[in-house]
Design a protein around this motif. Structure first.
Motif, mmCIF file in Angstrom:
data_model
loop_
_atom_site.group_PDB
_atom_site.id
_atom_site.type_symbol
_atom_site.label_atom_id
_atom_site.label_comp_id
_atom_site.label_asym_id
_atom_site.label_seq_id
_atom_site.Cartn_x
_atom_site.Cartn_y
_atom_site.Cartn_z
ATOM 1 N N HIS A 29 0.816 -1.209 0.000
ATOM 2 C CA HIS A 29 0.000 0.000 0.000
ATOM 3 C C HIS A 29 0.858 1.272 0.000
ATOM 4 C CE1 HIS A 29 -3.622 2.386 0.761
ATOM 5 N NE2 HIS A 29 -2.905 3.075 1.629
ATOM 6 N N ILE A 30 2.029 1.213 0.614
ATOM 7 C CA ILE A 30 2.846 2.426 0.751
ATOM 8 C C ILE A 30 4.051 2.457 -0.181
ATOM 9 C CG2 ILE A 30 2.179 2.628 3.182
ATOM 10 C CD1 ILE A 30 5.033 1.652 3.896
ATOM 11 N N GLU A 31 4.224 1.459 -1.045
ATOM 12 C CA GLU A 31 5.480 1.322 -1.776
ATOM 13 C C GLU A 31 5.823 2.504 -2.681
ATOM 14 O OE1 GLU A 31 5.376 -2.226 -4.064
ATOM 15 O OE2 GLU A 31 3.810 -1.529 -5.434
ATOM 16 N N GLN A 32 4.848 3.272 -3.121
ATOM 17 C CA GLN A 32 5.113 4.416 -3.993
ATOM 18 C C GLN A 32 5.237 5.731 -3.232
ATOM 19 O OE1 GLN A 32 5.793 3.882 -7.162
ATOM 20 N NE2 GLN A 32 5.309 1.698 -6.911
ATOM 21 N N LYS A 33 5.159 5.691 -1.921
ATOM 22 C CA LYS A 33 5.133 6.918 -1.124
ATOM 23 C C LYS A 33 6.458 7.159 -0.414
ATOM 24 C CE LYS A 33 0.191 6.273 -0.377
ATOM 25 N NZ LYS A 33 -0.205 7.301 -1.362
ATOM 26 N N ALA A 34 6.905 8.420 -0.427
ATOM 27 C CA ALA A 34 8.132 8.793 0.281
ATOM 28 C C ALA A 34 7.858 8.939 1.768
ATOM 29 C CB ALA A 34 8.696 10.089 -0.279
ATOM 30 N N THR A 35 6.694 9.483 2.111
ATOM 31 C CA THR A 35 6.252 9.600 3.503
ATOM 32 C C THR A 35 4.763 9.281 3.546
ATOM 33 O OG1 THR A 35 5.675 11.963 3.347
ATOM 34 C CG2 THR A 35 7.945 11.418 3.988
ATOM 35 N N ILE A 36 4.262 8.993 4.736
ATOM 36 C CA ILE A 36 2.824 8.755 4.895
ATOM 37 C C ILE A 36 2.302 9.523 6.099
ATOM 38 C CG2 ILE A 36 2.840 6.498 3.794
ATOM 39 C CD1 ILE A 36 2.731 5.221 6.595
ATOM 40 N N ASP A 37 0.991 9.838 6.076
ATOM 41 C CA ASP A 37 0.359 10.495 7.212
ATOM 42 C C ASP A 37 -0.462 9.467 7.990
ATOM 43 O OD1 ASP A 37 -1.901 10.040 5.658
ATOM 44 O OD2 ASP A 37 -2.146 12.139 5.064
ATOM 45 N N ALA A 38 -1.198 9.936 8.968
ATOM 46 C CA ALA A 38 -1.953 9.033 9.838
ATOM 47 C C ALA A 38 -2.992 8.233 9.066
ATOM 48 C CB ALA A 38 -2.632 9.838 10.952
ATOM 49 N N LYS A 39 -3.668 8.891 8.115
ATOM 50 C CA LYS A 39 -4.701 8.191 7.357
ATOM 51 C C LYS A 39 -4.091 7.092 6.495
ATOM 52 C CE LYS A 39 -8.266 10.430 6.204
ATOM 53 N NZ LYS A 39 -9.249 11.380 5.625
ATOM 54 N N GLU A 40 -2.965 7.383 5.848
ATOM 55 C CA GLU A 40 -2.314 6.368 5.022
ATOM 56 C C GLU A 40 -1.774 5.220 5.878
ATOM 57 O OE1 GLU A 40 -2.257 5.842 1.942
ATOM 58 O OE2 GLU A 40 -3.221 7.694 1.290
ATOM 59 N N PHE A 41 -1.281 5.536 7.063
ATOM 60 C CA PHE A 41 -0.806 4.495 7.976
ATOM 61 C C PHE A 41 -1.940 3.533 8.312
ATOM 62 C CE2 PHE A 41 -0.051 2.828 12.275
ATOM 63 C CZ PHE A 41 1.209 2.264 12.111
ATOM 64 N N ALA A 42 -3.110 4.095 8.621
ATOM 65 C CA ALA A 42 -4.267 3.272 8.964
ATOM 66 C C ALA A 42 -4.719 2.431 7.777
ATOM 67 C CB ALA A 42 -5.413 4.159 9.446
ATOM 68 N N LEU A 43 -4.740 3.042 6.591
ATOM 69 C CA LEU A 43 -5.155 2.305 5.397
ATOM 70 C C LEU A 43 -4.170 1.191 5.059
ATOM 71 C CD1 LEU A 43 -6.402 5.251 3.147
ATOM 72 C CD2 LEU A 43 -7.813 3.515 4.291
ATOM 73 N N ALA A 44 -2.891 1.424 5.356
ATOM 74 C CA ALA A 44 -1.885 0.386 5.125
ATOM 75 C C ALA A 44 -2.114 -0.801 6.057
ATOM 76 C CB ALA A 44 -0.481 0.953 5.316
ATOM 77 N N LEU A 45 -2.476 -0.543 7.307
ATOM 78 C CA LEU A 45 -2.812 -1.629 8.231
ATOM 79 C C LEU A 45 -3.980 -2.448 7.689
ATOM 80 C CD1 LEU A 45 -2.558 0.118 11.738
ATOM 81 C CD2 LEU A 45 -0.984 -1.586 10.791
ATOM 82 N N GLN A 46 -5.000 -1.757 7.152
ATOM 83 C CA GLN A 46 -6.157 -2.455 6.602
ATOM 84 C C GLN A 46 -5.775 -3.265 5.360
ATOM 85 O OE1 GLN A 46 -9.414 -2.669 7.870
ATOM 86 N NE2 GLN A 46 -9.394 -4.270 6.308
ATOM 87 N N ALA A 47 -4.887 -2.720 4.533
ATOM 88 C CA ALA A 47 -4.432 -3.452 3.346
ATOM 89 C C ALA A 47 -3.708 -4.736 3.751
ATOM 90 C CB ALA A 47 -3.513 -2.563 2.506
ATOM 91 N N GLY A 48 -2.960 -4.667 4.845
ATOM 92 C CA GLY A 48 -2.284 -5.850 5.355
ATOM 93 C C GLY A 48 -3.274 -6.922 5.772
#
Length: 555
Positions: free
Chosen positions: A98-117
């Motif tokens: 979920h985060i492989e194309q991102k240089a940094t992530i915010d709280a919302k992206e962190f949460a969405l990455a957990l859900q993708a996992g």
């Protein structure tokens, strides 16, 4: 201090802290194993798996969080041990994807990455069971997504996520009756919680419990490694006459691969479809009437390797293509490639020798207390000069790692899900050098069903399970993996178990003696069998295995 963005360096530190905190609590996680046998190694497996992922991260010096995630995912994939380790690797595979194309992530992206996992892990397990690590991960991710809708501080989102993970862990006995019966929470869920707690401590700059300071990854790896310790679908339906298997090696100039879309579109061409993939390869198995159409479709995503087509109606194989990925010709002649090779897992020098004597190409040391990693199995596969490699895990906690190794390897691999040493021996003896892969797989699976497996081991704590009261130090008899009886000494336990296992239709009893069984005791057990079961033939082998004083096979 509020943290609203997360870069690669901060995430790498979190991973290191999570690995360390899990290592500090590995024995606690092991102790939560439902069955009171001395090979309850969920904590050990998760610890070694996470350590492998963290080691890969340490070797990736970048502030790009997506690249750190890719390293974590690959390290976990190759180091995954046991079911718990494989599920952990899938959780962070989805997170990292979920985060492989991102240089940094915010709280919302962190949460969405957990859900993708969570989404990735659930897809990886054929029959997900609630009340396990999957439930804890799912509940925690759902909370993270909800909180991140209004909260922009990553550390605060993670705090509330961990609170929900703890609550979910406490609820696991209500979802899985065996946990409530034994009086424990899920061990895998506890291990995941330890990882998340390490993440938070790193984010907040706090010291972890039980540790004054964090060790370096090199110290952590050296401390752990000195210990060294979903499947092909079968069908009788031949509406679609060609068993078609191949791998797609992704290429940048081809169409972007989406596993779900690919699987859905491919399902129109046949049945018995299996698609598994990682970042570089997809492995496909399908029964199709027009295999050429399937192959042409798959070429949209990259080059095809390891193609094999069998005409199931004529009951013989017609190979239409060979492996393309031969690296470079060796300077010296190599031995002719064999049709089949076999990787077997065994604990005990005598058992290893026994497997080699009946045809195993490579025996990996492992089983009780130490499950081999995905990478260990892949290396064993690649070391065999054969067209097809069969894997015999011989332990229920190694089957998932074996299947994962099969998807990673570029070789043609068939996993036979043997869960005991007797099953492995029976399967191996049924391998026919002149038969097709499919016929051999069918024969080996049938062989598993025809052998009864027994084990004698000891209880490591007081407990009650399936209505049986078990005291620490008692000897237990396991019949096909289920605790069936207890006794105060191992000879009585073995006698009772054999009485339970042997019927008038059985012909052979095989005894594999462990390192805790004496020669005198072995003679007494042999005499008991001769007196009690006059018509059975007895085979005895010195397996030298630890923890299990006797392994029994009845056929």
């Amino acid at each position: 201090m509020s943290i609203r963005n997360l870069d690669g360096y901060a995430f790498a530190k979190m991973i290191l802290a999570g690995a360390h905190h899990l290592s500090q609590n590995a024995q606690i996680v092991d102790a939560l194993n439902v069955f009171p046998v001395p090979d309850g190694d969920t904590g050990t497996n998760m610890n070694l798996s996470m350590t492998s992922g963290a080691k890969a991260v340490e070797e990736t010096n970048t502030d790009h969080i997506g690249k750190v995630g890719i390293a974590l995912s690959k390290g976990l994939l190759m180091g995954a041990r046991g079911n718990s380790g494989v599920i952990l690797s899938q959780l962070f595979r989805g997170f990292s994807k979920h985060i492989e194309q991102k240089a940094t992530i915010d709280a919302k992206e962190f949460a969405l990455a957990l859900q993708a996992g969570v989404d990735t892990a659930y897809k990886a397990v054929m029959k997900p069971i609630e009340g396990t690590i999957l439930t804890v991960a799912k509940d925690a991710a759902k909370k993270a997504v909800a909180v991140s809708a209004t909260e922009d501080q990553i550390d605060r989102v993670l705090e509330l996520t961990i609170d929900e993970a703890r609550a979910s862990l406490d609820r696991t006995p209500d979802l899985l009756p065996v946990l409530k019966e034994v009086g424990v929470v899920d061990s895998g869920g506890k291990g995941l919680l330890c990882v998340y707690e390490g993440f938070l401590a790193s984010l907040k700059g706090e010291e972890l419990p039980q540790a004054a300071s964090l060790p370096t990854l090199k110290e952590l790896v050296s401390a752990e490694h000195h210990k060294s310790a979903q499947s092909h679908m079968n069908t009788e339906d031949i509406e679609f006459g060609y068993c078609t298997e191949f791998m797609v090696k992704f290429e940048e100039d081809k169409q972007t691969f989406d596993e779900n879309a690919f699987r859905e579109e491919l399902s129109e061409f046949g049945d018995s479809l299996l698609v598994v993939s990682d970042e570089t390869l997809a492995k496909v198995h399908i029964h199709a009437e027009q295999p050429g159409v399937v192959l042409s479709y798959a070429q949209r995503y990259g080059s095809l390797i390891n193609m094999k087509i069998e005409n199931m109606r004529e009951q013989h194989s017609s190979i239409v293509s060979e492996e393309r990925d031969q690296s470079s010709a060796p300077a010296t002649p190599v031995a002719e490639k064999q049709r089949f090779g076999v990787v077997s897992v065994a604990m005990g020098e005598g058992i290893a020798d026994l497997f080699k004597s009946i045809g195993a190409s490579v025996v990996i040391e492992g089983g009780q207390t130490m499950n081999p990693s995905t990478e260990d199995i892949v290396k064993a596969i690649e070391s065999i000069h054969a067209e097809t490699v069969f894997i015999l895990p011989n332990n229920s906690n190694i089957v998932m790692a074996a299947k994962q190794a099969a998807t990673v390897s570029s070789r043609e691999v068939v996993v036979i899900p043997t869960k005991t040493v007797p099953q492995g021996m029976s399967a191996l003896l049924s391998l026919n050098e002149t038969a097709s892969n499919e016929d051999n797989e069918t024969a080996m699976l049938e062989a598993i069903d025809h052998v009864k497996s027994g084990q004698i081991t000891f209880a490591v704590r007081d407990t009650q399970i399936d209505g049986i009261d078990i005291a620490k130090g008692d000897y237990m008899g396991l019949f096909n993996g289920k605790i069936t009886l207890t006794a105060k000494n191992q000879l009585d336990a073995a006698k009772q178990l054999l009485t339970h296992m042997v019927t008038e239709d059985d012909e052979i009893v095989t005894i594999i003696k462990g390192e805790d069984a004496s020669s005198e005791e072995m003679k007494a057990l042999e005499a008991f069998i001769e007196e009690s079961f006059e018509d059975v033939e007895i085979e005895i082998h010195d397996g030298q295995q630890p923890l299990y004083s006797y392994i029994l096979a009845v056929e």
